[in-house]
Enzyme design. Sequence first.
Site, short mmCIF file in Angstrom:
data_model
loop_
_atom_site.label_atom_id
_atom_site.label_comp_id
_atom_site.label_asym_id
_atom_site.label_seq_id
_atom_site.Cartn_x
_atom_site.Cartn_y
_atom_site.Cartn_z
N ARG A 1 0.83 -1.20 0.00
CA ARG A 1 0.00 0.00 0.00
C ARG A 1 0.87 1.26 0.00
NH1 ARG A 1 -1.56 2.46 4.43
NH2 ARG A 1 -1.65 0.55 5.68
N TYR B 1 -14.39 16.30 -18.25
CA TYR B 1 -14.92 14.94 -18.23
C TYR B 1 -16.04 14.85 -17.19
CZ TYR B 1 -15.13 10.04 -16.80
OH TYR B 1 -15.57 8.80 -16.44
N ASP C 1 -5.26 18.40 -16.56
CA ASP C 1 -5.57 17.04 -16.99
C ASP C 1 -5.06 16.89 -18.41
OD1 ASP C 1 -6.77 14.70 -18.02
OD2 ASP C 1 -8.46 14.88 -16.64
N LYS D 1 -6.32 5.35 -20.40
CA LYS D 1 -6.46 5.78 -21.78
C LYS D 1 -5.17 5.60 -22.56
CE LYS D 1 -10.64 6.97 -20.45
NZ LYS D 1 -10.64 6.96 -18.98
#
Length: 394
Positions: A58, A110, A184, A209
């Site tokens: 983690r 988005y 972004d 993406k």
Amino acid sequence: MSLSIDSKCLHIEDESAPAGGINVEHCNHYGSISFPIYQTATYAHPAVGQSTGFDYSRLQNPTREHLEKVVAQLEGGIDAFALSSGMAAISLLMELFSPGDHIIADSDLYGGSIRLFDNVSSKNGIQFTRENISALSESDLEKLITPKTRAIYIETPTNPMMNVTDIEATSKTAKKHNLLLIVDNTFMSPYFQNPLLLGADIVVHSGTKYLAGHNDTLAGFIVTNRPDIVEKLRFLIKTTGAGLSPFDSWLTLRGIKTLAIRMEKAQENAKKIVGWLLNQKEVTKVIYPGLSDHPGYEVQKKQARGFGAMITFNVTGEEKAKSILNRVRLVQFAESLGGTETLITYPVTQTHADVPEEIRLKNGITKSTLRLSVGIENADDLIGDLSRALGAGV
């Protein structure tokens, strides 16, 4: 001498290289060319007070760490953070802010980002002002700044209306008022655009993406060039626990190896499809930053090395849009972008379904709007499929 962006997709440059030379970090694991998947949750300590450098996955994992080095290098950052999805990355980023803080965000984002800001970040006391930042002058942008403003958040080009914001100019305004500039960069990928080198403080990606690039895994990234932000985010990522898994880290590393050739091929295809769409009577508008009449064309040429492979276009009506979605075969009707396969998306029912209708319409997203993520198939085959879908039905 430094490695080109193409080579950086495959190799991490060793900063200890002598002047004029190139050294790359090689995997010191039995000569493995592919970086290994460290599929482990925890790590044994040699003795009390000693560590191998890793304690618990983690906190960090060797495979994830290697991926983060690759992405940081591609973006020109000092560190990167790999998370379980693009939305996990943006969610973590919002933890940098406190109740009462104010963020100026682009109005065309988005839909998942808008949903997060409206339903989670706002609940947590963060305030937002939304404007089409690409159309604002410096003075107009400054009018939106309040004593509580902490950041400016943009996509460029935006999703899905392809608005282009001048990163360097926006950065100057942000720095003048001691604000963070967050960009972004999903649509362009670091292959075509590097916001940190233009003055941004933080870059975010949906790594699902273009970076991963094969429609087979989820990932998200935050990249920065500021040590103070690195320190805060390292604490937050270990505390909130959304770090990318070892196997997904490896899949993304594998995808990045072909980023350069995929981006070039997809962009080549997109340009051909744009030219074809412009000559179709059923197509009423084509939005692509590589068109000379696009309002952001000159800015895009200045700040990026390409125009990308995302196309938004309007057709003659809702029924025509739905007919196309029902009739495509090679092009697939699916909600995503940036992969090897060409995908067509209907924003009003998919990516922007949770965005209030008045905001969608203000941004130009109508029931006749379609978004195309162009892949790496043969361009003529794609045009043939779109031609059959466009010409049939209503």
